[in-house]
Structures are given as structure tokens and as C-alpha cells.
Design a protein around this motif. Structure first.
Motif, PDB file in Angstrom:
ATOM      1  N   VAL A 167       0.855  -1.186   0.000  1.00  0.00           N
ATOM      2  CA  VAL A 167       0.000   0.000   0.000  1.00  0.00           C
ATOM      3  C   VAL A 167       0.892   1.237   0.000  1.00  0.00           C
ATOM      4  O   VAL A 167       1.760   1.395   0.874  1.00  0.00           O
ATOM      5  CB  VAL A 167      -0.943   0.006   1.231  1.00  0.00           C
ATOM      6  CG1 VAL A 167      -1.754   1.296   1.277  1.00  0.00           C
ATOM      7  CG2 VAL A 167      -1.856  -1.212   1.203  1.00  0.00           C
ATOM      8  N   ARG A 168       0.669   2.115  -0.968  1.00  0.00           N
ATOM      9  CA  ARG A 168       1.478   3.331  -1.097  1.00  0.00           C
ATOM     10  C   ARG A 168       0.996   4.428  -0.158  1.00  0.00           C
ATOM     11  O   ARG A 168      -0.171   4.496   0.201  1.00  0.00           O
ATOM     12  CB  ARG A 168       1.422   3.832  -2.532  1.00  0.00           C
ATOM     13  CG  ARG A 168       2.193   2.935  -3.479  1.00  0.00           C
ATOM     14  CD  ARG A 168       2.110   3.346  -4.920  1.00  0.00           C
ATOM     15  NE  ARG A 168       1.897   4.765  -5.149  1.00  0.00           N
ATOM     16  CZ  ARG A 168       1.767   5.300  -6.349  1.00  0.00           C
ATOM     17  NH1 ARG A 168       1.813   4.547  -7.415  1.00  0.00           N
ATOM     18  NH2 ARG A 168       1.567   6.588  -6.487  1.00  0.00           N
ATOM     19  N   MET A 169       1.916   5.312   0.174  1.00  0.00           N
ATOM     20  CA  MET A 169       1.615   6.485   0.979  1.00  0.00           C
ATOM     21  C   MET A 169       1.083   7.597   0.080  1.00  0.00           C
ATOM     22  O   MET A 169       1.363   7.640  -1.117  1.00  0.00           O
ATOM     23  CB  MET A 169       2.879   6.997   1.690  1.00  0.00           C
ATOM     24  CG  MET A 169       3.560   5.988   2.621  1.00  0.00           C
ATOM     25  SD  MET A 169       2.540   5.516   4.021  1.00  0.00           S
ATOM     26  CE  MET A 169       1.806   3.989   3.447  1.00  0.00           C
ATOM     27  N   ASP A 170       0.320   8.505   0.671  1.00  0.00           N
ATOM     28  CA  ASP A 170      -0.150   9.694  -0.038  1.00  0.00           C
ATOM     29  C   ASP A 170       0.864  10.826   0.081  1.00  0.00           C
ATOM     30  O   ASP A 170       0.958  11.694  -0.781  1.00  0.00           O
ATOM     31  CB  ASP A 170      -1.490  10.161   0.543  1.00  0.00           C
ATOM     32  CG  ASP A 170      -2.565   9.092   0.407  1.00  0.00           C
ATOM     33  OD1 ASP A 170      -2.795   8.622  -0.729  1.00  0.00           O
ATOM     34  OD2 ASP A 170      -3.146   8.704   1.438  1.00  0.00           O
ATOM     35  N   VAL A 171       1.611  10.803   1.192  1.00  0.00           N
ATOM     36  CA  VAL A 171       2.596  11.840   1.492  1.00  0.00           C
ATOM     37  C   VAL A 171       3.772  11.170   2.191  1.00  0.00           C
ATOM     38  O   VAL A 171       3.577  10.230   2.970  1.00  0.00           O
ATOM     39  CB  VAL A 171       1.996  12.924   2.425  1.00  0.00           C
ATOM     40  CG1 VAL A 171       3.023  13.970   2.821  1.00  0.00           C
ATOM     41  CG2 VAL A 171       0.776  13.581   1.787  1.00  0.00           C
ATOM     42  N   VAL A 172       4.985  11.670   1.925  1.00  0.00           N
ATOM     43  CA  VAL A 172       6.171  11.231   2.659  1.00  0.00           C
ATOM     44  C   VAL A 172       6.857  12.481   3.188  1.00  0.00           C
ATOM     45  O   VAL A 172       7.081  13.438   2.442  1.00  0.00           O
ATOM     46  CB  VAL A 172       7.145  10.434   1.765  1.00  0.00           C
ATOM     47  CG1 VAL A 172       8.435  10.107   2.519  1.00  0.00           C
ATOM     48  CG2 VAL A 172       6.482   9.153   1.252  1.00  0.00           C
ATOM     49  N   ILE A 173       7.167  12.463   4.493  1.00  0.00           N
ATOM     50  CA  ILE A 173       7.825  13.614   5.124  1.00  0.00           C
ATOM     51  C   ILE A 173       9.100  13.145   5.810  1.00  0.00           C
ATOM     52  O   ILE A 173       9.079  12.195   6.604  1.00  0.00           O
ATOM     53  CB  ILE A 173       6.909  14.291   6.158  1.00  0.00           C
ATOM     54  CG1 ILE A 173       5.637  14.812   5.490  1.00  0.00           C
ATOM     55  CG2 ILE A 173       7.651  15.429   6.872  1.00  0.00           C
ATOM     56  CD1 ILE A 173       4.601  15.361   6.477  1.00  0.00           C
ATOM     57  N   THR A 174      10.217  13.827   5.482  1.00  0.00           N
ATOM     58  CA  THR A 174      11.478  13.635   6.197  1.00  0.00           C
ATOM     59  C   THR A 174      11.919  15.017   6.676  1.00  0.00           C
ATOM     60  O   THR A 174      11.211  16.001   6.453  1.00  0.00           O
ATOM     61  CB  THR A 174      12.561  13.000   5.295  1.00  0.00           C
ATOM     62  OG1 THR A 174      12.945  13.941   4.291  1.00  0.00           O
ATOM     63  CG2 THR A 174      12.073  11.699   4.668  1.00  0.00           C
TER      64      THR A 174
END
Length: 184
Positions: A167-174
Motif C-alpha cells: 500500500v502506497r503512501m499519499d505523502v512522505v515527510i522527512t
């Protein structure tokens, strides 16, 4: 890139972090997260209760617990149950993770935002977990916004090999990236 190779590479990199680097990264990531529309609009949020090698969620949960309704996962066989967060009702569960106790489980469809841990992410929203598939099973079919959080080095530029159940993410934050994934 192969998931097992990614797990080995990221695990080695995490061992080089000191406490100040861990705290700084968590502050930066969660400062970005709390400014997103998804976070501001959500009331019912599924978080993870971080392990020592994960981006720490503890201060963030404490800061917002009186304003938002947080939920944590609890391992139940091969699946995850979702229970309300209450710091007085946590105990060590599977894999030595602090998990909520009680019987007041919540349906995944009642959750508006899910903060998802992972070993790594790529710019397409794919993730590498620890390899047991708990989050993929939980997230399948969920309409909630899914945000992956991590250290900068957990963002894999080469891309991640995926399986049909991922399942893919909608947003990725680093610390220095806020990637909104565009769906086709």
C-alpha cells in the motif's frame, strides 16, 4: 531496489545516529506534519508508538493528545487492532512495542489520518516495512490519508521494488522533504 538490501542499509545507518540527531529530526518532521492540511483537518489519527530505532513520536503525541484523538495499533495475531491512545493504558506487547490495552477497538474506516512507520520510502510513496505485512493488511481499503515519516536517509532515491499487496503512501515527510504523491 531489493527490500532486504534496503533493510540492511537503513539499519546500519540508524546505528550511527546520536540522541541529538534523533531529537532534531523528529522535531523537524513533526513540525512539517502539523502544518499539513491533512493533520489540521483530522481529528481521529492513527499513530505509531515509536521504537528506539524509529523517528520518535512520543513528544508529538504528548503535545497534541489534548487536542486530537490519537489511536495506536496493537498486534493481534497477523493483524493490527486499533485502540484509543491513553498513556495510562500502555503495556509491552508483541515485539517489545508499547501497545494500548483494553477491548475498545476502533474500525480503520473511522480513522481520518494514518501516520505510518517504515524502514524506507521512495518518491512514489512506496514503503519498506519490517517485513511482516502488518501495515499493508491494515491499510488495504482505508480511505484515510496515509503519511509516511522518517529520517532523510530513509528516502530511497532509486525506488523500491513493490509487491501487489503493498500500500502506497499519499505523502512522505522527512527532515528536508515533503513529498505529495500524485495519483494517476
Amino acid at each position: 531496489m531489493n527490500k532486504d538490501d534496503i533493510r540492511r542499509r537503513i539499519k546500519a545507518r540508524k546505528t550511527m545516529l546520536d540522541a541529538a540527531e534523533k531529537n532534531s529530526a523528529a522535531e523537524k518532521v513533526f513540525s512539517i506534519l502539523e502544518k499539513t492540511a491533512a493533520f489540521m483537518l483530522a481529528d481521529r489519527i492513527l499513530m505509531y508508538h515509536s521504537l528506539p530505532d524509529e523517528l520518535s513520536t512520543h513528544k508529538f503525541i504528548d503535545r497534541w493528545a489534548s487536542k486530537k484523538h490519537f489511536y495506536l495499533p496493537r498486534v493481534n495475531g497477523v493483524n493490527l487492532d486499533i485502540l484509543p491512545y491513553d498513556e495510562t493504558r500502555l503495556s509491552l506487547g508483541s515485539f517489545q512495542i508499547e501497545e494500548p490495552t483494553g477491548d475498545d477497538t476502533t474500525d480503520i474506516n473511522d480513522i481520518e489520518l494514518i501516520i505510518v512507520p517504515a524502514v524506507a520510502y521512495d518518491r512514489q510513496g512506496n514503503r519498506v516495512g519490517r517485513g511482516k505485512g502488518y501495515y499493508d493488511r491494515l491499510l488495504t481499503g482505508s480511505k484515510a490519508t496515509k503519511i509516511g515519516v522518517g529520517y532523510d536517509f530513509q528516502l530511497i532515491e532509486e525506488g523500491i521494488d513493490t509487491d501487489p499487496h503493498d500500500v502506497r503512501m499519499d505523502v512522505v515527510i522527512t527532515e528536508s522533504h515533503h513529498i505529495v504523491i500524485r495519483r494517476k
